[in-house]
Design an enzyme around this catalytic site. Structure first.
Site, PDB file in Angstrom:
ATOM      1  CG  ASP A  55      -7.362  -3.241  -1.823  1.00 24.93           C
ATOM      2  OD1 ASP A  55      -7.914  -2.318  -1.207  1.00 24.93           O
ATOM      3  OD2 ASP A  55      -6.148  -3.487  -1.763  1.00 24.93           O
ATOM      4  CB  SER A  75      -0.961  -0.059   1.191  1.00 28.34           C
ATOM      5  OG  SER A  75      -1.982   0.886   1.050  1.00 28.34           O
ATOM      6  CG  HIS A  89      -5.596  -2.512   1.503  1.00 32.60           C
ATOM      7  ND1 HIS A  89      -5.072  -2.274   0.254  1.00 32.60           N
ATOM      8  CD2 HIS A  89      -4.932  -1.668   2.341  1.00 32.60           C
ATOM      9  CE1 HIS A  89      -4.150  -1.320   0.329  1.00 32.60           C
ATOM     10  NE2 HIS A  89      -4.031  -0.948   1.582  1.00 32.60           N
TER      11      HIS A  89
HETATM   12  C1  LIG Z   1      -1.723  -4.244   9.857  1.00 31.51           C
HETATM   13  C2  LIG Z   1      -2.598  -3.683   8.830  1.00 31.51           C
HETATM   14  O1  LIG Z   1      -3.724  -4.062   8.680  1.00 31.51           O
HETATM   15  O2  LIG Z   1      -2.029  -2.748   8.031  1.00 31.51           O
HETATM   16  C3  LIG Z   1      -2.689  -1.873   7.212  1.00 31.51           C
HETATM   17  C4  LIG Z   1      -4.052  -1.640   7.244  1.00 31.51           C
HETATM   18  C5  LIG Z   1      -4.600  -0.713   6.398  1.00 31.51           C
HETATM   19  C6  LIG Z   1      -3.779   0.027   5.538  1.00 31.51           C
HETATM   20  C7  LIG Z   1      -4.249   1.017   4.678  1.00 31.51           C
HETATM   21  C8  LIG Z   1      -5.701   1.345   4.633  1.00 31.51           C
HETATM   22  C9  LIG Z   1      -3.363   1.708   3.865  1.00 31.51           C
HETATM   23  C10 LIG Z   1      -1.992   1.435   3.922  1.00 31.51           C
HETATM   24  O3  LIG Z   1      -1.138   2.083   3.265  1.00 31.51           O
HETATM   25  O4  LIG Z   1      -1.551   0.462   4.738  1.00 31.51           O
HETATM   26  C11 LIG Z   1      -2.399  -0.222   5.535  1.00 31.51           C
HETATM   27  C12 LIG Z   1      -1.865  -1.179   6.381  1.00 31.51           C
END
Ligand SMILES: CC(=O)Oc1ccc2c(C)cc(=O)oc2c1
Length: 287
Positions: free
Chosen positions: A233, A153, A266
């Site tokens: 996602d 991400s 995601h």
């Molecule tokens: C541990 C975990 O779940 O990490 C996580 C959750 C959500 C997100 C989102 C929404 C964006 C991102 O860049 O990283 C991310 C990491």
């Protein structure tokens, strides 16, 4: 090594025959104390091993990937060290730093901020490409000539821009659900305007789609980009937009392997499902 450089061991756990360790150190580029995690596979006891840098996403620390992705078993089998930095400076107490999950703490976006009050501390690009690699090479049995990079991400964006901005540096690059065009999505617009100000020419220096265009113009080496994307996602349409990278790469003949995985979201369950294949991909380039 500076006379004052100190690494404080925070924790150590034996995993699949190797060691997962966390260290605290003083970062000069971020002007604060930072913690990072390193997994040294059993082969590191015999001599230097290649490295895979893992850049995590929003809200994460050095711990999430090491605890949730299940990467150590394959890394031990292949003899690859895993290194996971934190995702932002910590403890610097800037106004507004903790107001939201997508800006400030846990959201450094792997850029060097130029706008105040962020510019003094929010220099995550320098930290992950220069300061931390130099420190790791000084202190651990790693082969500084063999490094690859990956992430998730915001960290997938980080991995892709690090590779594109440093042609020839990383043997391979991969990303899970990366933010490929941060200049044109809500997470990226918020982060870039906050850290970099209004000048969109500056933003383009930190945007994967724009960097692919620049690589094409300058004629630098076209390194393959390996991207894994879950089709379920929840951030796919609004934030991640892999079709934009697909279009730019197709137009400019930049090698891209974009795999769309039906049903995956995601979360770290998605990464845990494909991390072994990414490690095997990096191993082909590192070993
Ligand atoms: C541990 C975990 O779940 O990490 C996580 C959750 C959500 C997100 C989102 C929404 C964006 C991102 O860049 O990283 C991310 C990491």
């Amino acid at each position: 090594m500076t006379a004052t450089e100190q690494l404080e061991l925070v924790s150590a756990n034996k995993v699949h025959g190797g060691w997962l360790k966390r260290y605290r150190h003083r970062s000069g580029s971020l002007d604060c104390d930072m913690v990072f995690a390193i997994y040294l596979p059993p082969q590191a006891e015999q001599g230097p091993v290649p490295m895979l840098w893992w850049l995590s996403g929003l809200t994460c620390t050095d711990e999430n990937f090491m605890q949730k992705a299940g990467a150590q078993k394959k890394a031990a089998e292949l003899g690859i060290a895993l290194i996971c930095p934190d995702t932002s400076p910590r403890g610097v107490n800037l106004d507004g730093e903790d107001d939201s999950y997508d800006f400030g703490s846990g959201a450094g976006f792997y850029v060097n901020a130029t706008r105040e009050p962020w510019a003094r501390h929010y220099r995550m690009y320098d930290y992950v490409t220069e300061e931390l690699p130099a420190l790791v090479k000084r202190h651990f049995p790693v082969d500084g000539e063999r490094e690859s990079i990956s992430g998730h991400s915001m960290g997938g964006h980080g991995a892709l821009i690090c590779a594109l901005k440093n042609p020839g540096r990383y043997r391979s690059v991969s990303a899970f659900a990366p933010i490929v065009n941060p200049m044109a999505c809500p997470w990226g617009e918020k982060a870039f305007s906050g850290y970099l100000g209004d000048d969109r020419a500056q933003w383009a220096q930190w945007d994967t789609c724009e960097l692919v265009k620049q690589a094409s113009k300058s004629g630098t080496e076209r390194q393959e980009l390996f991207v894994e994307q879950g089709e379920s996602d929840q951030f796919l349409e609004e934030q991640l937009k892999p079709e934009r990278l697909e279009a730019v790469c197709a137009e400019l003949d930049h090698p891209l392997v974009l795999r769309r995985q039906p049903g995956y979201d995601h979360s770290y369950f998605f990464m845990a499902s494909f991390i072994d294949e990414h490690l095997a991909y990096h191993a082909k380039h590192l070993l």
